[in-house]
Design a protein around this motif. Sequence first.
Motif, PDB file in Angstrom:
ATOM      1  N   ALA A   1      34.708  39.767  43.864  1.00 24.50           N
ATOM      2  CA  ALA A   1      34.894  38.482  44.540  1.00 24.50           C
ATOM      3  C   ALA A   1      35.640  37.513  43.644  1.00 24.50           C
ATOM      4  N   GLY A   2      36.581  36.766  44.209  1.00 24.22           N
ATOM      5  CA  GLY A   2      37.388  35.833  43.447  1.00 24.22           C
ATOM      6  C   GLY A   2      36.656  34.538  43.178  1.00 24.22           C
ATOM      7  N   THR A   3      37.247  33.713  42.323  1.00 23.93           N
ATOM      8  CA  THR A   3      36.660  32.424  41.982  1.00 23.93           C
ATOM      9  C   THR A   3      36.483  31.580  43.232  1.00 23.93           C
TER      10      THR A   3
ATOM     11  N   ALA B   1      36.721  38.201  27.715  1.00 24.17           N
ATOM     12  CA  ALA B   1      37.067  38.868  28.969  1.00 24.17           C
ATOM     13  C   ALA B   1      38.472  38.411  29.340  1.00 24.17           C
ATOM     14  N   TYR B   2      39.133  39.207  30.152  1.00 26.16           N
ATOM     15  CA  TYR B   2      40.513  38.870  30.523  1.00 26.16           C
ATOM     16  C   TYR B   2      40.549  38.292  31.928  1.00 26.16           C
ATOM     17  N   GLY B   3      41.107  37.074  32.035  1.00 25.24           N
ATOM     18  CA  GLY B   3      41.189  36.404  33.321  1.00 25.24           C
ATOM     19  C   GLY B   3      42.023  35.151  33.201  1.00 25.24           C
ATOM     20  N   THR B   4      41.873  34.267  34.188  1.00 24.72           N
ATOM     21  CA  THR B   4      42.640  33.020  34.224  1.00 24.72           C
ATOM     22  C   THR B   4      41.811  31.879  33.657  1.00 24.72           C
ATOM     23  N   ILE B   5      42.399  31.087  32.759  1.00 31.03           N
ATOM     24  CA  ILE B   5      41.698  29.915  32.218  1.00 31.03           C
ATOM     25  C   ILE B   5      41.667  28.838  33.287  1.00 31.03           C
ATOM     26  N   THR B   6      40.450  28.441  33.677  1.00 32.30           N
ATOM     27  CA  THR B   6      40.297  27.415  34.717  1.00 32.30           C
ATOM     28  C   THR B   6      39.859  26.074  34.154  1.00 32.30           C
ATOM     29  N   SER B   7      39.386  26.051  32.910  1.00 32.98           N
ATOM     30  CA  SER B   7      38.994  24.784  32.291  1.00 32.98           C
ATOM     31  C   SER B   7      39.096  24.926  30.782  1.00 32.98           C
TER      32      SER B   7
ATOM     33  N   ASP C   1      36.622  28.063  29.944  1.00 36.03           N
ATOM     34  CA  ASP C   1      36.196  28.785  31.144  1.00 36.03           C
ATOM     35  C   ASP C   1      37.273  29.782  31.542  1.00 36.03           C
ATOM     36  N   ILE C   2      36.860  31.043  31.677  1.00 38.51           N
ATOM     37  CA  ILE C   2      37.789  32.123  32.036  1.00 38.51           C
ATOM     38  C   ILE C   2      37.314  32.729  33.349  1.00 38.51           C
ATOM     39  N   ALA C   3      38.083  32.519  34.422  1.00 38.35           N
ATOM     40  CA  ALA C   3      37.702  33.037  35.738  1.00 38.35           C
ATOM     41  C   ALA C   3      37.866  34.560  35.768  1.00 38.35           C
ATOM     42  N   VAL C   4      36.804  35.240  36.170  1.00 38.04           N
ATOM     43  CA  VAL C   4      36.820  36.706  36.265  1.00 38.04           C
ATOM     44  C   VAL C   4      36.037  37.112  37.509  1.00 38.04           C
ATOM     45  N   ASP C   5      36.072  38.390  37.820  1.00 38.07           N
ATOM     46  CA  ASP C   5      35.289  38.912  38.940  1.00 38.07           C
ATOM     47  C   ASP C   5      33.831  39.091  38.528  1.00 38.07           C
TER      48      ASP C   5
ATOM     49  N   HIS D   1      32.687  33.202  36.279  1.00 39.64           N
ATOM     50  CA  HIS D   1      33.574  33.013  35.136  1.00 39.64           C
ATOM     51  C   HIS D   1      32.778  33.203  33.844  1.00 39.64           C
ATOM     52  N   VAL D   2      33.498  33.275  32.730  1.00 41.97           N
ATOM     53  CA  VAL D   2      32.880  33.324  31.404  1.00 41.97           C
ATOM     54  C   VAL D   2      33.092  31.975  30.735  1.00 41.97           C
ATOM     55  N   HIS D   3      31.985  31.320  30.384  1.00 38.68           N
ATOM     56  CA  HIS D   3      32.073  30.103  29.577  1.00 38.68           C
ATOM     57  C   HIS D   3      31.956  30.550  28.117  1.00 38.68           C
ATOM     58  N   TYR D   4      33.039  30.367  27.376  1.00 36.12           N
ATOM     59  CA  TYR D   4      33.120  30.887  25.999  1.00 36.12           C
ATOM     60  C   TYR D   4      33.220  29.723  25.023  1.00 36.12           C
TER      61      TYR D   4
END
Length: 314
Positions: free
Chosen positions: A110-112, A194-200, A220-224, A295-298
């Motif tokens: 599922a997407g963000t 994790a590999y994804g899109t940075i959303t914040s 914040d890195i948006a992932v599935d 997402h992953v909060h890193y």
Amino acid sequence: MTGLKARWRDMTQSAADLVGVLRRSGTEPVTLSPQQYRTALRAAIAGAVVLVAAIGFGLYQFMSLQQARAQEALHEQQLQLMREKTASLQEKMDKMDALDQELRQMVKGAGTGSSPKGDGGAAGAQKKGPDLSSADYNDLLLATARLETKTNARIISFITLKTVLSDTAGLQVRQMQQVSAQYASSTTPSIWPAYGTITSNFGYRGNPIGGGTGFHEGLDIAVDYGTPVQATAAGEVTAAGWVDGYGNLVEVDHGNGFVTRYGHNSMVLVVVGQTVHTGDILALAGSTGRSTGPHVHYEVRVQGTPTDPLLFLP
């Protein structure tokens, strides 16, 4: 019993006749014939027998009533126990339903924005089972039959999901572990969690929950859903569980003042005190805690101070 009553009437009449003779005699001495004496004695014995029988019958009825009441109370206690057990099974089934939904979200990728809203990992609102607090025996039979049907369905669903996840997520985990093997001994954060899109980004931003502005201490890195989250450096796990705001959080102390945090996971796969290497899988991504999507909060902290994680990412 009818014969006994008739005999009692005859003896009572004989006794009455005897009393009448005594009364007519006044104060004169009364002499009873052997026949009259035997009649009076029989009447007294019969009266005593009838009285004892009546008392015994009354005691029997009382004890039977008490026993029936005790059995009824025991039956009600057993029924209440069945209600509680069935309600407990229903609650567990509700949790299994929620887990099934979350696993399906993980499989779908599922997407963000289409994820649950930080409710601790349950995918969507759970459908509660019927209220069984006052259910009778027939209602409990129906509830257990429904639970059996749902259990069979969940077993089939979990077997299917296990097969799918073994082919997809398992392969992804192995690939990430192979890529990061060259960094296994590094204690400085140096790879992506994790590999994804940075959303914040790191720094001040508009608060996505509740409005206003605040300082964002991480990236914040948006992932599935279900994306493996890996340690960005070797170290020791110092936190692995629920933390308000972060949801399911993993924290790793890498030594030399470096600490990293990984928040909002759907599932934590490590324990406190565990030694990890760069690229080891710490958790599966999710949307627990204060989150609006998977997402992953890193975070990277240096000597206790939050630092922009982008400074350490390749």
